[in-house]
Design a protein around this motif. Structure first.
Motif, PDB file in Angstrom:
ATOM      1  N   ASN A  34       0.821  -1.213   0.000  1.00 17.72           N
ATOM      2  CA  ASN A  34       0.000   0.000   0.000  1.00 17.72           C
ATOM      3  C   ASN A  34       0.853   1.260   0.000  1.00 17.72           C
ATOM      4  O   ASN A  34       0.528   2.232  -0.689  1.00 17.72           O
ATOM      5  N   LEU A  35       1.937   1.257   0.759  1.00 17.82           N
ATOM      6  CA  LEU A  35       2.822   2.421   0.766  1.00 17.82           C
ATOM      7  C   LEU A  35       3.492   2.593  -0.590  1.00 17.82           C
ATOM      8  O   LEU A  35       3.718   3.721  -1.028  1.00 17.82           O
ATOM      9  N   SER A  36       3.794   1.505  -1.247  1.00 20.63           N
ATOM     10  CA  SER A  36       4.372   1.582  -2.578  1.00 20.63           C
ATOM     11  C   SER A  36       3.393   2.264  -3.538  1.00 20.63           C
ATOM     12  O   SER A  36       3.789   3.086  -4.355  1.00 20.63           O
ATOM     13  N   ASP A  37       2.119   1.936  -3.404  1.00 21.62           N
ATOM     14  CA  ASP A  37       1.093   2.535  -4.265  1.00 21.62           C
ATOM     15  C   ASP A  37       0.809   3.993  -3.904  1.00 21.62           C
ATOM     16  O   ASP A  37       0.667   4.834  -4.784  1.00 21.62           O
ATOM     17  N   LYS A  38       0.722   4.278  -2.611  1.00 32.38           N
ATOM     18  CA  LYS A  38       0.271   5.599  -2.163  1.00 32.38           C
ATOM     19  C   LYS A  38       1.408   6.571  -1.865  1.00 32.38           C
ATOM     20  O   LYS A  38       1.183   7.769  -1.794  1.00 32.38           O
ATOM     21  N   GLY A  39       2.598   6.064  -1.609  1.00 32.88           N
ATOM     22  CA  GLY A  39       3.731   6.928  -1.318  1.00 32.88           C
ATOM     23  C   GLY A  39       3.880   7.268   0.150  1.00 32.88           C
ATOM     24  O   GLY A  39       4.955   7.173   0.698  1.00 32.88           O
ATOM     25  N   LYS A  88      14.510   3.087   1.871  1.00 38.76           N
ATOM     26  CA  LYS A  88      15.250   2.472   0.764  1.00 38.76           C
ATOM     27  C   LYS A  88      15.277   0.948   0.952  1.00 38.76           C
ATOM     28  O   LYS A  88      15.070   0.195   0.007  1.00 38.76           O
ATOM     29  N   VAL A  89      15.526   0.515   2.187  1.00 37.74           N
ATOM     30  CA  VAL A  89      15.540  -0.920   2.495  1.00 37.74           C
ATOM     31  C   VAL A  89      14.160  -1.528   2.230  1.00 37.74           C
ATOM     32  O   VAL A  89      14.040  -2.634   1.704  1.00 37.74           O
ATOM     33  N   GLY A  90      13.097  -0.794   2.580  1.00 36.29           N
ATOM     34  CA  GLY A  90      11.737  -1.264   2.340  1.00 36.29           C
ATOM     35  C   GLY A  90      11.442  -1.409   0.856  1.00 36.29           C
ATOM     36  O   GLY A  90      10.807  -2.374   0.428  1.00 36.29           O
ATOM     37  N   GLU A  91      11.901  -0.442   0.061  1.00 33.41           N
ATOM     38  CA  GLU A  91      11.721  -0.521  -1.392  1.00 33.41           C
ATOM     39  C   GLU A  91      12.450  -1.741  -1.944  1.00 33.41           C
ATOM     40  O   GLU A  91      11.911  -2.470  -2.784  1.00 33.41           O
ATOM     41  N   GLU A  92      13.675  -1.962  -1.455  1.00 30.14           N
ATOM     42  CA  GLU A  92      14.452  -3.116  -1.913  1.00 30.14           C
ATOM     43  C   GLU A  92      13.774  -4.425  -1.517  1.00 30.14           C
ATOM     44  O   GLU A  92      13.727  -5.377  -2.302  1.00 30.14           O
ATOM     45  N   LEU A  94      10.546  -4.927  -0.982  1.00 29.83           N
ATOM     46  CA  LEU A  94       9.354  -5.100  -1.802  1.00 29.83           C
ATOM     47  C   LEU A  94       9.730  -5.498  -3.232  1.00 29.83           C
ATOM     48  O   LEU A  94       9.102  -6.376  -3.820  1.00 29.83           O
ATOM     49  N   ASN A  95      10.759  -4.888  -3.774  1.00 31.45           N
ATOM     50  CA  ASN A  95      11.211  -5.232  -5.129  1.00 31.45           C
ATOM     51  C   ASN A  95      11.736  -6.663  -5.198  1.00 31.45           C
ATOM     52  O   ASN A  95      11.642  -7.307  -6.243  1.00 31.45           O
TER      53      ASN A  95
END
Length: 116
Positions: A34-39, A88-92, A94-95
């Motif tokens: 959800n954070l990835s979608d909403k920012g 940044k760690v969270g983005e990694e 999720l990716n």
């Protein structure tokens, strides 16, 4: 009620698989998505989005912060409000998750395909 029990067990099975594969429970994984979608989201928005009480939303947020997957920032207009974003760690993290390859237990798969 037996069907509800079966669904509950299937969700537990899915969550155990998520924990083993990614080190995240379902609420944590859903919040990252959800954070990835909403920012950015406030704690109240997290609770509403995930269907959690404020207390449980705080626990999910705190857990992800301990794992360094979230960062928080103060609202520019109201210093009482916190906003949460993927770190940044969270983005990694999720990716690195292959969400398309997550196998749903058959009962949940049938529920998803019935709605499609």
């Amino acid at each position: 009620m037996c069907r509800v029990r079966d669904i509950y067990h299937a969700i537990t099975e899915l969550e155990n698989g998520m924990e083993a594969a990614y080190g995240l429970n379902l609420n944590e994984a859903m919040l990252l998505c959800n954070l990835s979608d909403k920012g950015s989201m406030t704690a109240g928005e997290v609770g509403d989005c995930l269907g959690l009480t404020q207390s449980n939303a705080s626990k999910v947020i705190r857990s992800l912060e301990k794992k360094k997957l979230l960062k928080r920032s103060l609202d520019k207009h109201d210093k009482r409000i916190m906003h949460f974003q993927l770190s940044k760690v969270g983005e990694e993290k999720l990716n690195g998750m292959d969400c398309q390859s997550i196998t749903l237990p058959p009962l949940l798969e049938s529920c998803v395909t019935e709605r499609s």
